[in-house]
Design a protein around this motif. Structure first.
Motif, mmCIF file in Angstrom:
data_model
loop_
_atom_site.group_PDB
_atom_site.id
_atom_site.type_symbol
_atom_site.label_atom_id
_atom_site.label_comp_id
_atom_site.label_asym_id
_atom_site.label_seq_id
_atom_site.Cartn_x
_atom_site.Cartn_y
_atom_site.Cartn_z
ATOM 1 N N UNK A 1 52.176 52.634 42.244
ATOM 2 C CA UNK A 1 51.110 51.672 42.053
ATOM 3 C C UNK A 1 51.485 50.392 42.802
ATOM 4 N N UNK A 2 50.605 49.930 43.655
ATOM 5 C CA UNK A 2 50.873 48.706 44.407
ATOM 6 C C UNK A 2 50.564 47.491 43.534
ATOM 7 N N UNK A 3 51.077 46.343 43.988
ATOM 8 C CA UNK A 3 50.845 45.109 43.248
ATOM 9 C C UNK A 3 49.355 44.810 43.171
ATOM 10 N N UNK A 4 48.613 45.128 44.245
ATOM 11 C CA UNK A 4 47.182 44.852 44.269
ATOM 12 C C UNK A 4 46.418 45.691 43.255
ATOM 13 N N UNK A 5 46.963 46.848 42.870
ATOM 14 C CA UNK A 5 46.289 47.737 41.936
ATOM 15 C C UNK A 5 46.759 47.546 40.494
ATOM 16 N N UNK A 6 47.683 46.639 40.280
ATOM 17 C CA UNK A 6 48.201 46.452 38.922
ATOM 18 C C UNK A 6 47.105 45.907 38.005
ATOM 19 N N UNK A 7 47.212 46.187 36.706
ATOM 20 C CA UNK A 7 46.204 45.670 35.757
ATOM 21 C C UNK A 7 46.089 44.146 35.809
ATOM 22 N N UNK A 8 47.225 43.465 35.978
ATOM 23 C CA UNK A 8 47.189 42.001 36.043
ATOM 24 C C UNK A 8 46.400 41.536 37.260
ATOM 25 N N UNK A 9 46.596 42.187 38.393
ATOM 26 C CA UNK A 9 45.873 41.828 39.608
ATOM 27 C C UNK A 9 44.375 42.007 39.419
ATOM 28 N N UNK A 10 43.984 43.101 38.753
ATOM 29 C CA UNK A 10 42.558 43.341 38.512
ATOM 30 C C UNK A 10 41.976 42.277 37.593
ATOM 31 N N UNK A 11 42.729 41.879 36.568
ATOM 32 C CA UNK A 11 42.271 40.846 35.645
ATOM 33 C C UNK A 11 42.132 39.515 36.377
ATOM 34 N N UNK A 12 43.122 39.172 37.215
ATOM 35 C CA UNK A 12 43.064 37.926 37.972
ATOM 36 C C UNK A 12 41.865 37.930 38.908
ATOM 37 N N UNK A 13 41.636 39.076 39.564
ATOM 38 C CA UNK A 13 40.509 39.186 40.479
ATOM 39 C C UNK A 13 39.188 39.049 39.702
ATOM 40 N N UNK A 14 39.101 39.666 38.538
ATOM 41 C CA UNK A 14 37.896 39.573 37.717
ATOM 42 C C UNK A 14 37.679 38.138 37.254
ATOM 43 N N UNK A 15 38.755 37.468 36.866
ATOM 44 C CA UNK A 15 38.650 36.065 36.446
ATOM 45 C C UNK A 15 38.189 35.178 37.590
ATOM 46 N N UNK A 16 38.735 35.416 38.770
ATOM 47 C CA UNK A 16 38.338 34.629 39.940
ATOM 48 C C UNK A 16 36.881 34.901 40.293
ATOM 49 N N UNK A 17 36.463 36.152 40.192
ATOM 50 C CA UNK A 17 35.062 36.493 40.475
ATOM 51 C C UNK A 17 34.134 35.834 39.465
ATOM 52 N N UNK A 18 34.580 35.781 38.212
ATOM 53 C CA UNK A 18 33.764 35.124 37.180
ATOM 54 C C UNK A 18 33.638 33.638 37.469
ATOM 55 N N UNK A 19 34.737 32.989 37.858
ATOM 56 C CA UNK A 19 34.688 31.562 38.190
ATOM 57 C C UNK A 19 33.801 31.328 39.406
ATOM 58 N N UNK A 20 33.893 32.218 40.382
ATOM 59 C CA UNK A 20 33.051 32.101 41.564
ATOM 60 C C UNK A 20 31.576 32.227 41.166
ATOM 61 N N UNK A 21 31.278 33.147 40.286
ATOM 62 C CA UNK A 21 29.911 33.301 39.793
ATOM 63 C C UNK A 21 29.430 32.052 39.079
ATOM 64 N N UNK A 22 30.320 31.431 38.281
ATOM 65 C CA UNK A 22 29.963 30.193 37.584
ATOM 66 C C UNK A 22 29.687 29.070 38.583
ATOM 67 N N UNK A 23 30.502 28.986 39.625
ATOM 68 C CA UNK A 23 30.290 27.967 40.648
ATOM 69 C C UNK A 23 28.969 28.191 41.378
ATOM 70 N N UNK A 24 28.647 29.442 41.659
ATOM 71 C CA UNK A 24 27.376 29.747 42.315
ATOM 72 C C UNK A 24 26.207 29.381 41.416
ATOM 73 N N UNK A 25 26.329 29.647 40.105
ATOM 74 C CA UNK A 25 25.285 29.264 39.158
ATOM 75 C C UNK A 25 25.129 27.740 39.122
ATOM 76 N N UNK A 26 26.262 27.038 39.110
ATOM 77 C CA UNK A 26 26.241 25.583 39.088
ATOM 78 C C UNK A 26 25.589 25.037 40.358
ATOM 79 N N UNK A 27 25.913 25.641 41.494
ATOM 80 C CA UNK A 27 25.311 25.208 42.752
ATOM 81 C C UNK A 27 23.792 25.404 42.726
ATOM 82 N N UNK A 28 23.336 26.559 42.241
ATOM 83 C CA UNK A 28 21.892 26.824 42.150
ATOM 84 C C UNK A 28 21.210 25.808 41.234
ATOM 85 N N UNK A 29 21.821 25.554 40.091
ATOM 86 C CA UNK A 29 21.228 24.623 39.135
ATOM 87 C C UNK A 29 21.227 23.202 39.688
ATOM 88 N N UNK A 30 22.272 22.827 40.416
ATOM 89 C CA UNK A 30 22.332 21.509 41.026
ATOM 90 C C UNK A 30 21.246 21.354 42.086
#
Length: 137
Positions: A1-30
């Motif tokens: 299993x590579x570092x990129x496929x580790x559960x922690x990496x997936x969680x970090x990526x999901x968290x970053x995607x969620x924050x990116x989604x929040x920023x996009x929502x904020x931009x739309x609302x602004x």
């Protein structure tokens, strides 16, 4: 299993995607809010109804209507005062409309603080500066 496929990496990526989604929502609302601000006007008329002013939220005079009957007075100072009063009241109305729309996006204001129209323009900046004045606290 590579570092990129580790559960922690997936969680970090999901968290970053969620924050990116929040920023996009904020931009739309602004952008939506900015459009609402740009389209907001206030209207007022003189006490005799012979002068009507429509003003944008930034104070720009959008429309000025002067009834020809106003010239029966031939008092330039009185006419200027009626125009000035109508424009100022219209600008106040436009700003009040925006305050009602924007207040939901601002942090709550302690009830002990007096309401001040300048709070919309300077309150957020002053809030950022307060911790700096107290040594970062």
């Amino acid at each position: 299993m590579s570092v990129e496929d580790s559960p922690r990496s997936k969680v970090e990526r999901t968290g970053a995607e969620a924050r990116l989604g929040q920023l996009e929502d904020l931009e739309r609302e602004t952008r939506r809010l900015r459009s609402a601000v740009d389209d907001t006007t206030g209207f007022a008329e003189s006490s005799d109804g012979l002068v009507e002013a429509t003003v944008g939220v930034y104070g720009e005079l959008v429309e000025l209507v002067i009834d020809p009957l106003v010239f029966r007075f031939q008092d330039a100072e009185a006419l200027a005062e009626e125009i000035r009063g109508a424009v100022n009241r219209a600008q106040n109305e436009a700003q009040q409309k925006i305050r009602r729309q924007v207040v939901e996006y601002l942090p709550p204001r302690p009830s002990s603080e007096p309401a001040d129209p300048a709070d919309l323009a300077f309150g957020p900046l002053l809030g950022l500066l307060r911790p700096t004045r107290n040594g970062g606290r």
